[in-house]
Design an enzyme around this catalytic site. Structure first.
Site, mmCIF file in Angstrom:
data_model
loop_
_atom_site.group_PDB
_atom_site.id
_atom_site.type_symbol
_atom_site.label_atom_id
_atom_site.label_comp_id
_atom_site.label_asym_id
_atom_site.label_seq_id
_atom_site.Cartn_x
_atom_site.Cartn_y
_atom_site.Cartn_z
ATOM 1 N N MET A 1 0.758 -1.201 0.199
ATOM 2 C CA MET A 1 -0.214 0.444 -0.270
ATOM 3 C C MET A 1 0.755 1.362 -0.096
ATOM 4 O O MET A 1 1.895 0.850 0.159
ATOM 5 C CB MET A 1 -1.051 -0.016 1.582
ATOM 6 C CG MET A 1 -1.477 -0.845 1.468
ATOM 7 S SD MET A 1 -2.912 -1.174 2.843
ATOM 8 C CE MET A 1 -4.152 -0.223 2.336
ATOM 9 N N CYS A 2 0.478 2.423 -0.515
ATOM 10 C CA CYS A 2 1.272 3.944 -0.657
ATOM 11 C C CYS A 2 0.956 4.110 0.620
ATOM 12 O O CYS A 2 0.170 4.865 1.694
ATOM 13 C CB CYS A 2 0.848 4.436 -1.687
ATOM 14 S SG CYS A 2 -0.850 5.099 -2.132
#
Length: 90
Positions: A1-2
């Site tokens: 995930m960012c």
């Protein structure tokens, strides 16, 4: 995930808690990297207070392999497989 996704989850922590969801994140990076990343997450997403869930360091990818989270097509600079970006468990 960012960074922005992890920040959004942090902002929604109370909603997850109401539904009985416990939050964690898993990363192939080390703990020291996570400390800097959390600073970025809170800064970029304007999250105030202590970061509300742990980011687990799985540098050896042992947990990621055990949970079937490895993406066979994505590799890091050393050629090690990375975890899939979108995996969730119930």
């Amino acid at each position: 995930m960012c960074t922005t996704e992890l920040g959004r989850v942090a902002h929604l922590k109370d909603d997850f808690t109401k539904r009985g969801v416990k939050l964690i994140a898993l990363s192939c990076d080390g703990v020291e990297s996570h400390k800097g990343w959390i600073k970025d997450i809170t800064h970029v997403t304007k999250y105030e207070g202590e970061f509300p869930y742990p980011i687990i360091a799985d540098e050896g990818r042992h947990l990621a392999v055990k949970l079937g989270m490895i993406d066979p097509d994505e590799k890091d600079a050393q050629g090690l497989p990375l975890t899939a970006r979108a995996v969730s468990f119930t």
